[in-house]
Design a protein around this motif. Structure first.
Motif, short mmCIF file in Angstrom:
data_model
loop_
_atom_site.label_atom_id
_atom_site.label_comp_id
_atom_site.label_asym_id
_atom_site.label_seq_id
_atom_site.Cartn_x
_atom_site.Cartn_y
_atom_site.Cartn_z
N ALA A 156 0.83 -1.21 0.00
CA ALA A 156 0.00 0.00 0.00
C ALA A 156 0.87 1.26 0.00
O ALA A 156 0.60 2.20 -0.75
CB ALA A 156 -0.95 0.00 1.18
N THR A 157 1.91 1.27 0.81
CA THR A 157 2.78 2.45 0.86
C THR A 157 3.44 2.68 -0.49
O THR A 157 3.48 3.82 -0.98
CB THR A 157 3.86 2.27 1.96
OG1 THR A 157 3.20 2.06 3.21
CG2 THR A 157 4.75 3.49 2.05
N VAL A 207 0.23 3.95 6.70
CA VAL A 207 0.59 3.96 5.27
C VAL A 207 0.76 5.40 4.81
O VAL A 207 1.75 5.75 4.16
CB VAL A 207 -0.48 3.24 4.43
CG1 VAL A 207 -0.34 3.55 2.95
CG2 VAL A 207 -0.42 1.73 4.66
N LEU A 208 -0.22 6.24 5.11
CA LEU A 208 -0.16 7.63 4.66
C LEU A 208 1.02 8.37 5.28
O LEU A 208 1.71 9.13 4.58
CB LEU A 208 -1.48 8.32 4.97
CG LEU A 208 -2.69 7.78 4.18
CD1 LEU A 208 -3.99 8.36 4.72
CD2 LEU A 208 -2.54 8.04 2.69
N ALA A 209 1.28 8.15 6.56
CA ALA A 209 2.42 8.81 7.20
C ALA A 209 3.73 8.39 6.54
O ALA A 209 4.60 9.23 6.27
CB ALA A 209 2.44 8.49 8.70
N GLN A 224 -3.13 15.15 3.82
CA GLN A 224 -2.71 15.67 2.52
C GLN A 224 -1.21 15.54 2.37
O GLN A 224 -0.48 15.44 3.36
CB GLN A 224 -3.11 17.14 2.35
CG GLN A 224 -2.33 18.10 3.22
CD GLN A 224 -2.68 19.54 2.95
OE1 GLN A 224 -3.51 19.85 2.09
NE2 GLN A 224 -2.05 20.45 3.66
N ARG A 225 -0.80 15.53 1.12
CA ARG A 225 0.63 15.58 0.81
C ARG A 225 0.79 16.66 -0.25
O ARG A 225 0.17 16.59 -1.32
CB ARG A 225 1.14 14.24 0.30
CG ARG A 225 2.60 14.28 -0.09
CD ARG A 225 3.12 12.91 -0.43
NE ARG A 225 4.37 13.03 -1.17
CZ ARG A 225 5.03 12.01 -1.68
NH1 ARG A 225 4.58 10.77 -1.51
NH2 ARG A 225 6.15 12.20 -2.35
N ILE A 226 1.59 17.66 0.06
CA ILE A 226 1.92 18.69 -0.91
C ILE A 226 3.02 18.12 -1.80
O ILE A 226 4.07 17.69 -1.30
CB ILE A 226 2.38 20.00 -0.22
CG1 ILE A 226 1.31 20.50 0.75
CG2 ILE A 226 2.75 21.05 -1.25
CD1 ILE A 226 -0.03 20.84 0.14
N LEU A 227 2.77 18.12 -3.09
CA LEU A 227 3.69 17.46 -4.03
C LEU A 227 4.77 18.42 -4.54
O LEU A 227 5.87 17.99 -4.87
CB LEU A 227 2.91 16.89 -5.21
CG LEU A 227 1.81 15.89 -4.83
CD1 LEU A 227 0.98 15.52 -6.04
CD2 LEU A 227 2.41 14.66 -4.17
N HIS A 228 4.46 19.70 -4.64
CA HIS A 228 5.42 20.72 -5.08
C HIS A 228 4.76 22.08 -4.87
O HIS A 228 3.57 22.17 -4.60
CB HIS A 228 5.81 20.54 -6.56
CG HIS A 228 4.67 20.73 -7.49
ND1 HIS A 228 4.21 21.98 -7.87
CD2 HIS A 228 3.85 19.83 -8.11
CE1 HIS A 228 3.17 21.84 -8.69
NE2 HIS A 228 2.93 20.54 -8.84
#
Length: 174
Positions: free
Chosen positions: A102-103, A136-138, A165-169
């Protein structure tokens, strides 16, 4: 991991039936048709139509040797313009838990979201007690940013979700 195809319907139906009881506490109610090859074929055709419209990208996680489906990951609710965001959802066959699948899938979908689609951020939500998905998200670089009360109807009731959330750029939209 590869893009989902209508030919995955039978294998996905088998995997979903095999994991139905295990996933009941984290899934919305599904009709009996959902767990059939025909139901999965119809679902995949709808996902592919959403992909063609630029709103969704769906992938199947497959066993290396046999190519049998062992899960899926979806990047949906894709919005471009100044928001440039999408949301992910995933599941992995119980027999494959704890192996980092999953990760790895979440990390790859984030790469695709950034490099191929040009998204700025990706979000996900988990049930408050879904600690495995939160891990997984962490591990994939997501940060918690809120709580959504009564967010989704899961297993017979409206359930709270933790939002990530994950900021991608931070590049300007193209």
């Amino acid at each position: 991991m590869r893009r989902i195809e209508v030919g995955d319907a039978a294998g996905l139906a088998d995997a979903l039936v095999r994991n139905r009881a295990h996933m009941a506490h984290v899934e919305p109610w599904r009709s009996e048709v959902f767990y059939t090859e025909a139901g999965q074929a119809a679902r995949i055709e709808a996902l592919l139509a959403e992909y063609a419209a630029g709103r969704q990208a769906s992938y199947v996680l497959v066993e290396a040797g046999s190519g049998a489906p062992v899960g899926t990951i979806n990047l949906g609710s894709i919005v471009l313009g100044p928001l440039r965001s999408g949301g992910i959802g995933y599941w992995v066959d119980r027999a494959w838990h704890g192996r980092g699948l999953a990760t790895a899938a979440v990390e790859e979908v984030c790469r695709i979201a950034r490099d191929e689609i040009g998204l700025h951020r990706v979000e996900a939500g988990t049930l408050v007690d879904n600690l495995a998905s939160q891990r997984v998200l962490a591990k994939a670089g997501f940060e918690r940013y809120g709580l959504a009360p009564r967010y989704l109807h899961i297993n017979g009731a409206w359930r709270d979700h933790i939002l990530f959330q994950r900021i991608l750029h931070d590049d300007a939209p193209l």
